[in-house]
Design an enzyme around this catalytic site. Structure first.
Site, PDB file in Angstrom:
ATOM      1  N   LYS A   1       0.837  -1.202   0.000  1.00 40.22           N
ATOM      2  CA  LYS A   1       0.000   0.000   0.000  1.00 40.22           C
ATOM      3  C   LYS A   1       0.878   1.260   0.000  1.00 40.22           C
ATOM      4  O   LYS A   1       0.598   2.224  -0.713  1.00 40.22           O
ATOM      5  CB  LYS A   1      -0.956  -0.014   1.211  1.00 40.22           C
ATOM      6  CG  LYS A   1      -2.044  -1.069   1.036  1.00 40.22           C
ATOM      7  CD  LYS A   1      -2.833  -1.383   2.290  1.00 40.22           C
ATOM      8  CE  LYS A   1      -3.695  -2.618   2.041  1.00 40.22           C
ATOM      9  NZ  LYS A   1      -4.465  -3.073   3.192  1.00 40.22           N
TER      10      LYS A   1
ATOM     11  N   GLN B   1      -4.533  -2.186   9.446  1.00 43.11           N
ATOM     12  CA  GLN B   1      -4.407  -3.490   8.793  1.00 43.11           C
ATOM     13  C   GLN B   1      -4.947  -4.599   9.701  1.00 43.11           C
ATOM     14  O   GLN B   1      -4.550  -4.704  10.869  1.00 43.11           O
ATOM     15  CB  GLN B   1      -2.932  -3.750   8.437  1.00 43.11           C
ATOM     16  CG  GLN B   1      -2.709  -4.984   7.608  1.00 43.11           C
ATOM     17  CD  GLN B   1      -3.324  -4.899   6.212  1.00 43.11           C
ATOM     18  OE1 GLN B   1      -3.209  -3.897   5.519  1.00 43.11           O
ATOM     19  NE2 GLN B   1      -4.000  -5.966   5.802  1.00 43.11           N
TER      20      GLN B   1
ATOM     21  N   ASP C   1     -11.064   2.168   3.868  1.00 46.80           N
ATOM     22  CA  ASP C   1     -11.297   0.724   3.688  1.00 46.80           C
ATOM     23  C   ASP C   1     -12.792   0.433   3.531  1.00 46.80           C
ATOM     24  O   ASP C   1     -13.169  -0.664   3.108  1.00 46.80           O
ATOM     25  CB  ASP C   1     -10.781  -0.051   4.921  1.00 46.80           C
ATOM     26  CG  ASP C   1      -9.461  -0.747   4.650  1.00 46.80           C
ATOM     27  OD1 ASP C   1      -9.131  -0.965   3.465  1.00 46.80           O
ATOM     28  OD2 ASP C   1      -8.764  -1.094   5.625  1.00 46.80           O
TER      29      ASP C   1
END
Ligand code: NAP
Length: 294
Positions: free
Chosen positions: A52, A96, A119
């Site tokens: 990312k 994460q 997200d």
């Protein structure tokens, strides 16, 4: 059979994001900035987070990586999230997953302000998605929608079978494809580990989305001729054919089913590259405040 090339489609997205960044720079504007929080030393999580950060570099976004200790308390992590929520330099951030056992993932997901939740896991974004309102869409299902779009695969009126009902892939995927939109307007069957005689459903499917994490699960006797197969599964399996002794396997037995499919995504190189590209896309939307206007 046509291969759906997720690398190619994701490169096209990166290219258009880069062009947007160039335009922002040309007028002296602030480039989008994504922060990622990594807790602990899970090797798969480290790989995903590094990818990312690299994607941010590739498109010219700013990025911040916060590495936190495996033993961090839930309160300390929530405090970090509060700081990121309040930091005006950061347009969006992700934590994460998975998180260590002492931390409640739901609390963490809900602590991220919806307008920074790139997200798309916050209940507000998921709720807005269900209502077909502007929202950050979860990156993997969003990536699949973009693949279907890129290959002009007709979804309206089709029977789509989604296997797997996780909050990040299967459930949102089933909602997106059932919505009155394009791609969408499918009749969706959502299968999971309690589904009885799963092949009854897959044999009727025009489109199958595999998100169960069981390598080589889908075989040719389970599908009909001309089906579209989108394989989200990524599992590291042992092999004698690579130096490392491992390779990545999808949930489809690719060699067994490919000839019977009209379209199929490979693993790797199908859905995987799209997930990060769509996260970058959400970060651009966050910096433009296009979803939450104030
Ligand atoms: P998950 O949270 O483990 O969920 C798996 C789902 O599959 C569950 O709903 C489970 O049913 C169902 N399932 C398990 N075994 C089954 C079986 N034999 N028959 C029918 N359903 C079954 O997984 P996830 O996070 O959604 O991830 C799924 C896969 O996608 C994994 O391989 C993961 O690594 C991969 N993934 C890839 C990307 C990408 O960017 N390409 C992104 C995310 C995930 P129950 O609910 O009944 O337990």
């Amino acid at each position: 059979m046509q291969l759906i090339d997720g690398r190619k489609v994701s490169e096209d997205i990166y290219q258009s994001l880069k062009e947007e960044v160039d335009k922002i720079r040309a007028v002296g504007g602030k480039v989008p900035h994504l922060a990622a929080v990594l807790v602990g030393n899970n090797p798969a999580s480290q790989t995903y987070v590094n990818a990312k950060v690299k994607a941010c570099e590739q498109v010219g976004f700013g990025s911040t990586l916060l590495k936190l200790d495996e033993n961090i308390s839930e309160d300390a992590l929530l405090d970090t999230i509060k700081q990121l929520n309040e930091n005006n330099d950061i347009d969006g951030f992700i934590v994460q997953l998975p998180l260590p056992h002492q931390i409640d993932e739901n609390k963490v997901t809900q602590a991220i302000m919806p307008h920074k939740d790139v997200d798309g896991f916050h209940p507000t974004n998921l709720g807005r998605m269900v209502l077909n309102l502007p929202a950050y869409l979860p990156a993997t299902p969003f990536g699949i929608v973009k693949l279907l779009e890129a290959y002009k695969i007709e979804t309206s009126g089709k029977h789509c079978v989604v296997i797997g009902r996780s909050h990040i892939v299967g459930s949102p995927m089933s909602i997106l494809l059932a919505r009155n939109s394009n791609p969408g307007n499918c009749t969706v069957t959502l299968c999971h580990s309690r589904t009885k005689d799963l092949a009854t459903y897959t044999k009727q499917a025009d489109i199958i989305i595999l998100a169960l994490g069981k390598p080589y699960f889908l075989k040719k006797e389970m599908i009909k001729e001309g089906v579209v197969v989108v394989d989200v599964g990524i599992t590291r399996v042992e092999t004698t054919t690579t130096k490392s002794g491992f390779k990545l396997a999808g949930d489809a037995d690719f060699d067994d089913i490919a000839e019977k499919c009209s379209y199929i995504t490979p693993v790797p190189g199908g859905v995987g590259p799209m997930t990060i590209a769509c996260l970058m896309n959400n970060t651009l939307l966050a910096s433009r405040k296009e979803i939450y206007k104030d």
